[in-house]
Design a protein around this motif. Structure first.
Motif, PDB file in Angstrom:
ATOM      1  N   VAL A 183      36.898  44.397  49.518  1.00 13.66           N
ATOM      2  CA  VAL A 183      38.338  44.172  49.232  1.00 13.66           C
ATOM      3  C   VAL A 183      38.582  45.133  48.163  1.00 13.66           C
ATOM      4  CG1 VAL A 183      39.928  42.669  48.693  1.00 13.66           C
ATOM      5  CG2 VAL A 183      38.320  42.221  50.728  1.00 13.66           C
ATOM      6  N   PRO A 184      39.760  45.784  47.806  1.00 11.38           N
ATOM      7  CA  PRO A 184      40.228  46.499  46.685  1.00 11.38           C
ATOM      8  C   PRO A 184      40.623  45.313  45.823  1.00 11.38           C
ATOM      9  CG  PRO A 184      41.308  47.309  48.539  1.00 11.38           C
ATOM     10  CD  PRO A 184      40.699  46.375  49.128  1.00 11.38           C
ATOM     11  N   ALA A 185      40.198  45.311  44.550  1.00 19.13           N
ATOM     12  CA  ALA A 185      40.552  44.392  43.610  1.00 19.13           C
ATOM     13  C   ALA A 185      40.690  44.687  42.186  1.00 19.13           C
ATOM     14  CB  ALA A 185      39.438  43.309  43.738  1.00 19.13           C
ATOM     15  N   LEU A 186      41.640  44.210  41.231  1.00 17.99           N
ATOM     16  CA  LEU A 186      41.551  44.350  39.922  1.00 17.99           C
ATOM     17  C   LEU A 186      40.478  43.091  39.447  1.00 17.99           C
ATOM     18  CD1 LEU A 186      42.473  45.530  37.033  1.00 17.99           C
ATOM     19  CD2 LEU A 186      44.223  43.575  37.107  1.00 17.99           C
ATOM     20  N   ILE A 187      39.476  43.767  38.624  1.00 18.09           N
ATOM     21  CA  ILE A 187      38.513  42.613  38.293  1.00 18.09           C
ATOM     22  C   ILE A 187      38.619  42.503  37.029  1.00 18.09           C
ATOM     23  CG2 ILE A 187      36.086  42.201  38.244  1.00 18.09           C
ATOM     24  CD1 ILE A 187      35.529  44.426  40.402  1.00 18.09           C
ATOM     25  N   ALA A 188      38.837  41.304  36.379  1.00 16.87           N
ATOM     26  CA  ALA A 188      39.303  41.071  35.056  1.00 16.87           C
ATOM     27  C   ALA A 188      38.403  39.930  34.645  1.00 16.87           C
ATOM     28  CB  ALA A 188      40.799  40.461  35.022  1.00 16.87           C
ATOM     29  N   ARG A 189      37.690  40.108  33.363  1.00 12.64           N
ATOM     30  CA  ARG A 189      36.799  39.323  32.781  1.00 12.64           C
ATOM     31  C   ARG A 189      37.799  38.181  31.768  1.00 12.64           C
ATOM     32  NH1 ARG A 189      30.834  40.961  31.774  1.00 12.64           N
ATOM     33  NH2 ARG A 189      29.793  39.013  32.333  1.00 12.64           N
ATOM     34  N   THR A 190      38.406  37.461  32.550  1.00 11.91           N
ATOM     35  CA  THR A 190      39.025  36.493  31.623  1.00 11.91           C
ATOM     36  C   THR A 190      39.044  35.231  32.362  1.00 11.91           C
ATOM     37  OG1 THR A 190      40.940  37.240  33.215  1.00 11.91           O
ATOM     38  CG2 THR A 190      40.893  38.189  30.845  1.00 11.91           C
ATOM     39  N   GLY A 191      39.430  34.295  31.939  1.00 12.44           N
ATOM     40  CA  GLY A 191      39.535  32.772  32.574  1.00 12.44           C
ATOM     41  C   GLY A 191      39.970  31.758  31.430  1.00 12.44           C
ATOM     42  N   TYR A 192      40.002  30.480  32.020  1.00  9.98           N
ATOM     43  CA  TYR A 192      40.844  29.332  31.205  1.00  9.98           C
ATOM     44  C   TYR A 192      39.709  28.139  31.267  1.00  9.98           C
ATOM     45  CZ  TYR A 192      44.924  26.698  29.828  1.00  9.98           C
ATOM     46  OH  TYR A 192      45.818  26.064  29.535  1.00  9.98           O
ATOM     47  N   THR A 193      38.415  28.401  31.394  1.00  9.62           N
ATOM     48  CA  THR A 193      37.550  27.489  31.357  1.00  9.62           C
ATOM     49  C   THR A 193      36.848  27.025  30.409  1.00  9.62           C
ATOM     50  OG1 THR A 193      35.927  28.789  32.489  1.00  9.62           O
ATOM     51  CG2 THR A 193      37.590  27.664  33.884  1.00  9.62           C
ATOM     52  N   GLY A 194      36.430  27.948  29.370  1.00  8.06           N
ATOM     53  CA  GLY A 194      35.371  28.173  28.166  1.00  8.06           C
ATOM     54  C   GLY A 194      34.174  28.890  28.783  1.00  8.06           C
ATOM     55  N   GLU A 195      33.962  29.163  30.127  1.00 10.17           N
ATOM     56  CA  GLU A 195      32.823  29.621  30.510  1.00 10.17           C
ATOM     57  C   GLU A 195      33.165  31.323  30.757  1.00 10.17           C
ATOM     58  OE1 GLU A 195      30.110  28.008  30.589  1.00 10.17           O
ATOM     59  OE2 GLU A 195      30.749  26.279  30.176  1.00 10.17           O
ATOM     60  N   PHE A 198      35.454  35.534  35.863  1.00  6.45           N
ATOM     61  CA  PHE A 198      36.077  36.641  36.403  1.00  6.45           C
ATOM     62  C   PHE A 198      37.504  36.198  37.195  1.00  6.45           C
ATOM     63  CE2 PHE A 198      31.742  37.824  36.124  1.00  6.45           C
ATOM     64  CZ  PHE A 198      31.754  39.183  35.386  1.00  6.45           C
ATOM     65  N   GLU A 199      38.334  37.047  37.069  1.00  8.94           N
ATOM     66  CA  GLU A 199      39.757  36.599  37.529  1.00  8.94           C
ATOM     67  C   GLU A 199      39.774  37.887  38.625  1.00  8.94           C
ATOM     68  OE1 GLU A 199      42.008  33.476  35.157  1.00  8.94           O
ATOM     69  OE2 GLU A 199      42.354  35.298  34.648  1.00  8.94           O
ATOM     70  N   LEU A 200      40.143  37.906  40.007  1.00  9.49           N
ATOM     71  CA  LEU A 200      40.189  38.812  40.944  1.00  9.49           C
ATOM     72  C   LEU A 200      41.760  38.966  41.470  1.00  9.49           C
ATOM     73  CD1 LEU A 200      36.769  37.964  42.659  1.00  9.49           C
ATOM     74  CD2 LEU A 200      37.183  39.741  40.861  1.00  9.49           C
ATOM     75  N   PHE A 201      42.356  39.973  41.131  1.00 11.27           N
ATOM     76  CA  PHE A 201      43.699  40.157  41.725  1.00 11.27           C
ATOM     77  C   PHE A 201      43.295  41.022  42.963  1.00 11.27           C
ATOM     78  CE2 PHE A 201      44.082  39.482  37.142  1.00 11.27           C
ATOM     79  CZ  PHE A 201      45.505  38.570  37.123  1.00 11.27           C
ATOM     80  N   VAL A 202      44.033  40.613  44.193  1.00 11.29           N
ATOM     81  CA  VAL A 202      43.969  41.155  45.351  1.00 11.29           C
ATOM     82  C   VAL A 202      45.232  40.996  46.226  1.00 11.29           C
ATOM     83  CG1 VAL A 202      41.333  40.756  45.489  1.00 11.29           C
ATOM     84  CG2 VAL A 202      42.797  39.146  46.576  1.00 11.29           C
ATOM     85  N   ALA A 203      45.339  41.849  47.309  1.00 12.07           N
ATOM     86  CA  ALA A 203      46.305  41.641  48.323  1.00 12.07           C
ATOM     87  C   ALA A 203      46.344  40.380  48.987  1.00 12.07           C
ATOM     88  CB  ALA A 203      46.338  42.800  49.093  1.00 12.07           C
ATOM     89  N   PRO A 204      47.439  39.939  49.083  1.00 13.90           N
ATOM     90  CA  PRO A 204      47.262  38.280  49.779  1.00 13.90           C
ATOM     91  C   PRO A 204      46.623  38.386  51.030  1.00 13.90           C
ATOM     92  CG  PRO A 204      49.379  38.634  48.808  1.00 13.90           C
ATOM     93  CD  PRO A 204      48.795  40.061  48.669  1.00 13.90           C
ATOM     94  N   GLU A 205      46.601  39.420  51.909  1.00 15.30           N
ATOM     95  CA  GLU A 205      46.163  39.632  53.218  1.00 15.30           C
ATOM     96  C   GLU A 205      44.633  39.677  53.064  1.00 15.30           C
ATOM     97  OE1 GLU A 205      47.883  43.606  52.461  1.00 15.30           O
ATOM     98  OE2 GLU A 205      48.293  41.608  51.907  1.00 15.30           O
ATOM     99  N   HIS A 206      43.972  40.008  51.931  1.00 14.40           N
ATOM    100  CA  HIS A 206      42.591  39.852  51.459  1.00 14.40           C
ATOM    101  C   HIS A 206      42.149  38.704  51.054  1.00 14.40           C
ATOM    102  CE1 HIS A 206      43.275  44.618  51.280  1.00 14.40           C
ATOM    103  NE2 HIS A 206      43.023  44.119  52.705  1.00 14.40           N
ATOM    104  N   ALA A 207      42.761  37.824  50.729  1.00 14.39           N
ATOM    105  CA  ALA A 207      42.316  36.772  50.043  1.00 14.39           C
ATOM    106  C   ALA A 207      41.171  35.731  50.805  1.00 14.39           C
ATOM    107  CB  ALA A 207      43.636  35.681  49.500  1.00 14.39           C
ATOM    108  N   GLU A 208      41.590  35.469  52.085  1.00 11.82           N
ATOM    109  CA  GLU A 208      40.669  34.664  52.822  1.00 11.82           C
ATOM    110  C   GLU A 208      39.285  35.145  52.841  1.00 11.82           C
ATOM    111  OE1 GLU A 208      40.697  32.083  56.929  1.00 11.82           O
ATOM    112  OE2 GLU A 208      42.657  32.414  55.744  1.00 11.82           O
ATOM    113  N   GLN A 209      39.326  36.741  53.177  1.00 12.18           N
ATOM    114  CA  GLN A 209      38.027  37.481  53.251  1.00 12.18           C
ATOM    115  C   GLN A 209      37.400  37.318  52.105  1.00 12.18           C
ATOM    116  OE1 GLN A 209      38.631  41.551  54.499  1.00 12.18           O
ATOM    117  NE2 GLN A 209      36.639  42.098  53.626  1.00 12.18           N
TER     118      GLN A 209
END
Length: 371
Positions: A183-195, A198-209
């Protein structure tokens, strides 16, 4: 205008996993799947999978995109390199915080601004209004993205097994385009957990896959799906502010102890500059209330809005509170008077329904991961 909650692309999947759903900023979101404590501990020790598709994505493009964002936001966005991200804020003319944001620079003249779900429309409206006179286009791209996060110490190994993107070369607060599980994605090394994560931005139709592929790849590593409830306790332990709690329109970044995000040295004017300069001076001469951590001596859990007390006087207010799975005790973040803000200050308590429960004042964060 219908008041029906908005659904993410993963809504049916969450329900099939037995998630307890809740309304969050007009979205139906998973609060938890099974045990909040297990989900929290999985992120701290192994890995957790989150649907964050309720966040607002706003794309800013054009020859003057950087100059425009420098005017609209308090940070120096012009110095963000392509492929990097920056934490910043958008303030009102009076210096009050409208939202805290992450801005990704995707290309020479292309940026993505990520806003909190509850403020996405406010931020979009403010940016659109402030773009007047700039050769820049503000576009609401919320529907163009689903956002899936993998957080926890095992997340680099899990993600590496489903992508050939250079994760080792991806720094904290950076993003790169890649393919994850096909799946094409923007892979970001960010987060809100202290750990790490990665946060992965993808097209909604690819989210489930993508979700299913990460679930399979993560199974040997102990990854489990996680809801918003443990996201809150994780960020609380990590001392990260939450809009509407630690950050509000009533507070400037200087009141919130986050004055460092305001860059007065950047070229040109920016919205709120005058008010923020005054706030910076006030903060130096008479320190505002300080944001501190509080650890309970007892078992009673403090909640947002509860008064912080010392010697029978109210000296502050709790902004967030919860039981901490990592510390095994209730914890809180609170604004308290500077005179009572030093770690170890004696005699500080929280007024929990009329009873003054003793608390220890500590420096934030409560929890810091081992690098």
């Amino acid at each position: 205008m219908s008041n029906a909650p908005r659904l993410t692309a993963l809504d049916a999947l969450h329900r099939s996993l037995g998630a307890t759903m809740t309304d969050f900023a007009g979205w139906d979101m998973p609060l938890r799947y099974a045990s909040e404590r297990d989900e929290h501990n999985a992120v701290r020790t192994k890995a957790g999978l989150f649907d964050l598709s309720h966040m607002g994505e706003i794309t800013v493009t054009g020859p003057q995109a950087a100059a425009f964002l420098n005017f609209a936001l308090v940070g120096n966005i012009g110095t963000v390199a392509v492929g990097r991200a920056r934490y910043t804020m958008i303030c009102a003319e009076d210096g009050g915080i409208l939202d805290d944001l992450i801005v990704y620079r995707l290309g020479e003249t292309e940026y993505m601004v990520v806003a909190n779900a509850g403020n996405a429309q406010i931020v979009l409206d403010a940016l659109s209004a402030r773009a007047d006179g700039f050769d820049a286009v503000v576009r609401d791209d919320h529907d163009a993205y689903a956002l899936i996060a993998v957080q926890g110490p095992e997340s680099p190994a899990i993600l590496a097994s489903v992508t050939d993107a250079d994760l080792d070369g991806l720094k904290y607060y950076a993003g790169l385009p890649g393919t994850v599980a096909g799946v094409p994605a923007l892979i970001a090394r960010t987060g809100y957990t202290g750990e790490d994560g990665f946060e992965l931005f993808v097209a909604p139709e690819h989210a489930e896959q993508l979700w299913q592929a990460l679930t399979a790849a993560g199974a040997p590593h102990g990854l489990i799906p996680c809801g918003l409830s443990c996201r809150d306790t994780l960020r609380l332990e990590a001392g990260m502010p939450l809009y509407g709690h630690e950050l509000t329109t009533e507070l400037t970044p200087f009141d919130a102890g986050l004055g460092r995000v305001v860059k007065f040295e950047k070229e040109g004017d920016f919205v709120g500059r005058k008010a923020l300069e005054a706030a910076a001076e006030r903060a130096e001469s008479a320190p505002p209330r300080k944001l501190v951590g509080l650890i309970a001596e007892g078992r009673r859990v403090p909640r947002a809005g509860f008064p912080v007390v010392a010697e029978g006087q109210v000296i502050g207010q709790v902004t967030s509170g919860a039981p901490s799975p990592t510390l095994g005790k209730p914890i809180a973040i609170a604004y308290v008077d500077a005179a009572h803000a030093a770690p170890g200050t004696a005699g500080v308590g929280v007024d929990i329904r009329g009873s003054h429960e003793p608390y220890e004042v500590v420096t934030l964060p409560f929890y810091k991961r081992q690098k």
